[in-house]
Design a protein around this motif. Structure first.
Motif, mmCIF file in Angstrom:
data_model
loop_
_atom_site.group_PDB
_atom_site.id
_atom_site.type_symbol
_atom_site.label_atom_id
_atom_site.label_comp_id
_atom_site.label_asym_id
_atom_site.label_seq_id
_atom_site.Cartn_x
_atom_site.Cartn_y
_atom_site.Cartn_z
ATOM 1 N N GLY A 74 64.983 -30.447 79.764
ATOM 2 C CA GLY A 74 66.341 -30.064 78.921
ATOM 3 C C GLY A 74 67.255 -29.739 80.010
ATOM 4 O O GLY A 74 68.433 -29.919 79.764
ATOM 5 N N TYR A 75 66.852 -29.123 80.960
ATOM 6 C CA TYR A 75 68.122 -28.780 82.042
ATOM 7 C C TYR A 75 68.530 -29.942 82.873
ATOM 8 O O TYR A 75 69.735 -30.034 83.111
ATOM 9 N N ILE A 76 67.746 -30.875 82.884
ATOM 10 C CA ILE A 76 68.218 -32.032 83.609
ATOM 11 C C ILE A 76 69.319 -32.845 82.683
ATOM 12 O O ILE A 76 70.361 -33.038 83.218
ATOM 13 N N VAL A 77 69.115 -32.990 81.336
ATOM 14 C CA VAL A 77 69.873 -33.391 80.303
ATOM 15 C C VAL A 77 70.973 -32.733 80.448
ATOM 16 O O VAL A 77 72.251 -33.300 80.558
ATOM 17 N N VAL A 78 71.199 -31.444 80.341
ATOM 18 C CA VAL A 78 72.338 -30.602 80.017
ATOM 19 C C VAL A 78 73.169 -30.467 81.299
ATOM 20 O O VAL A 78 74.497 -30.476 81.500
ATOM 21 N N PHE A 79 72.500 -30.483 82.512
ATOM 22 C CA PHE A 79 73.360 -30.513 83.926
ATOM 23 C C PHE A 79 73.772 -31.871 84.070
ATOM 24 O O PHE A 79 75.076 -32.130 84.841
ATOM 25 N N ALA A 80 73.378 -32.957 83.725
ATOM 26 C CA ALA A 80 73.992 -34.251 83.502
ATOM 27 C C ALA A 80 75.358 -34.181 82.908
ATOM 28 O O ALA A 80 76.343 -34.967 83.293
ATOM 29 N N TRP A 81 75.081 -33.588 81.669
ATOM 30 C CA TRP A 81 76.577 -33.428 80.724
ATOM 31 C C TRP A 81 77.510 -32.655 81.677
ATOM 32 O O TRP A 81 78.713 -33.060 81.503
ATOM 33 N N TYR A 82 77.136 -31.711 82.168
ATOM 34 C CA TYR A 82 78.102 -30.737 82.804
ATOM 35 C C TYR A 82 78.403 -31.355 84.016
ATOM 36 O O TYR A 82 79.893 -31.350 84.103
ATOM 37 N N LEU A 83 77.800 -31.850 84.829
ATOM 38 C CA LEU A 83 78.186 -32.735 85.957
ATOM 39 C C LEU A 83 79.343 -33.780 85.645
ATOM 40 O O LEU A 83 80.359 -34.116 86.092
ATOM 41 N N LEU A 84 79.003 -34.607 84.536
ATOM 42 C CA LEU A 84 79.732 -35.885 84.048
ATOM 43 C C LEU A 84 81.142 -35.193 83.560
ATOM 44 O O LEU A 84 82.178 -35.639 84.125
ATOM 45 N N ASP A 85 81.443 -34.025 83.018
ATOM 46 C CA ASP A 85 82.432 -33.763 82.382
ATOM 47 C C ASP A 85 83.123 -32.940 83.532
ATOM 48 O O ASP A 85 84.587 -32.867 83.830
ATOM 49 N N TRP A 86 82.297 -32.469 84.351
ATOM 50 C CA TRP A 86 83.175 -31.756 85.789
ATOM 51 C C TRP A 86 83.932 -33.090 86.521
ATOM 52 O O TRP A 86 85.224 -32.779 86.754
ATOM 53 N N MET A 87 83.244 -34.110 86.743
ATOM 54 C CA MET A 87 83.654 -35.168 87.468
ATOM 55 C C MET A 87 84.816 -35.927 86.738
ATOM 56 O O MET A 87 85.603 -36.577 87.290
ATOM 57 N N THR A 88 84.432 -36.518 85.584
ATOM 58 C CA THR A 88 85.508 -37.311 84.929
ATOM 59 C C THR A 88 86.608 -36.686 84.035
ATOM 60 O O THR A 88 87.214 -37.411 83.224
ATOM 61 N N LYS A 89 86.368 -35.288 83.880
ATOM 62 C CA LYS A 89 87.436 -34.423 82.985
ATOM 63 C C LYS A 89 87.230 -35.070 81.294
ATOM 64 O O LYS A 89 88.346 -35.298 81.001
ATOM 65 N N GLY A 90 86.403 -35.368 81.098
ATOM 66 C CA GLY A 90 86.042 -35.581 79.545
ATOM 67 C C GLY A 90 86.176 -36.954 79.195
ATOM 68 O O GLY A 90 86.459 -37.464 78.052
ATOM 69 N N LYS A 91 86.434 -37.966 80.156
ATOM 70 C CA LYS A 91 86.672 -39.380 79.877
ATOM 71 C C LYS A 91 85.778 -39.843 79.131
ATOM 72 O O LYS A 91 86.008 -40.704 78.207
#
Length: 224
Positions: free
Chosen positions: A161-178
């Protein structure tokens, strides 16, 4: 281990009383993780320099850090159900789904309290921000925690669960919601309320519904 039967309110042993069910689950949940989350709020309040905090900074600290407190509160609910902390008693008189939703609501309420405490304390110390930031951060936290909870159930462990949500978190941090569109976690980065937060709330409620339906069935399946 399950609590002794004598510790369970009589109305719960009879399968009655919504208030008794609420109180019993509150006693189960209010533990070290709740205390840790409260202490983290205090630490964040010390580090964010609220006397100089404007709306942009308030959104930054809330969306990126306060919202993460949900990961201490919601994903462990999967272990409560599977591990039997009180569940062996409650499941005899209460539906698994009812108990699970009750625990989710209690945990969500504590997250709301923590969010309000962070922003209330910041406001008292001179921070300047719009009040709608508070529910926006709360919805972000609900989405993060509920997605992690559902992923933990599906993958059979908290780490998944943590891996999935941190992947989402880091993706948004780096891509700004792209790549995430209206499910962008940091949509209030300009310091103002964004209606995209409502999509995060919808996502959280969908994850709750799926988790409440799925978890009891997985527990029964794994028991055989």
């Amino acid at each position: 281990m399950s609590a002794p039967l004598s510790a369970v309110p009589f109305s719960l042993r009879r399968g009655e009383g919504a208030a008794a069910l609420l109180i019993w689950n509150l006693r189960l949940l209010a533990g070290p993780l709740w205390l840790l989350s409260f202490l983290i709020v205090i630490v964040l309040s010390l580090f964010c320099n609220p006397s100089l905090m404007g709306a942009v900074d308030a959104a930054y600290w809330g969306e990126r850090f306060v919202a993460l407190l949900s990961l201490l509160l919601l994903p462990p609910l999967a272990l409560l159900e599977a591990g039997g902390i009180g569940e062996g008693l409650l499941s005899k008189k209460q539906r698994h789904e009812t108990v699970f939703v009750c625990r989710w609501l209690i945990s969500a309420a504590w997250l709301a309290v923590l969010t309000a405490l962070f922003y209330g304390g910041a406001a008292l110390m001179g921070a300047d921000f719009e009040l709608p930031l508070i529910p926006g951060v709360f919805m972000t936290g609900l989405a993060l925690g509920s997605v992690a909870l559902l992923a933990a159930i599906l993958l059979g462990g908290l780490s998944g669960g943590y891996i999935v949500v941190f992947a989402w978190y880091l993706l948004d941090w780096m891509t700004k919601g792209k790549w995430t569109g209206q499910l962008y976690l940091f949509s209030m980065s300009d310091g103002t309320w964004n209606t995209d937060k409502l999509w995060l709330l919808v996502l959280a409620l969908l994850c709750l519904a799926v988790s409440a339906w799925l978890l009891p069935r997985l527990i029964k399946k794994r028991a055989f």
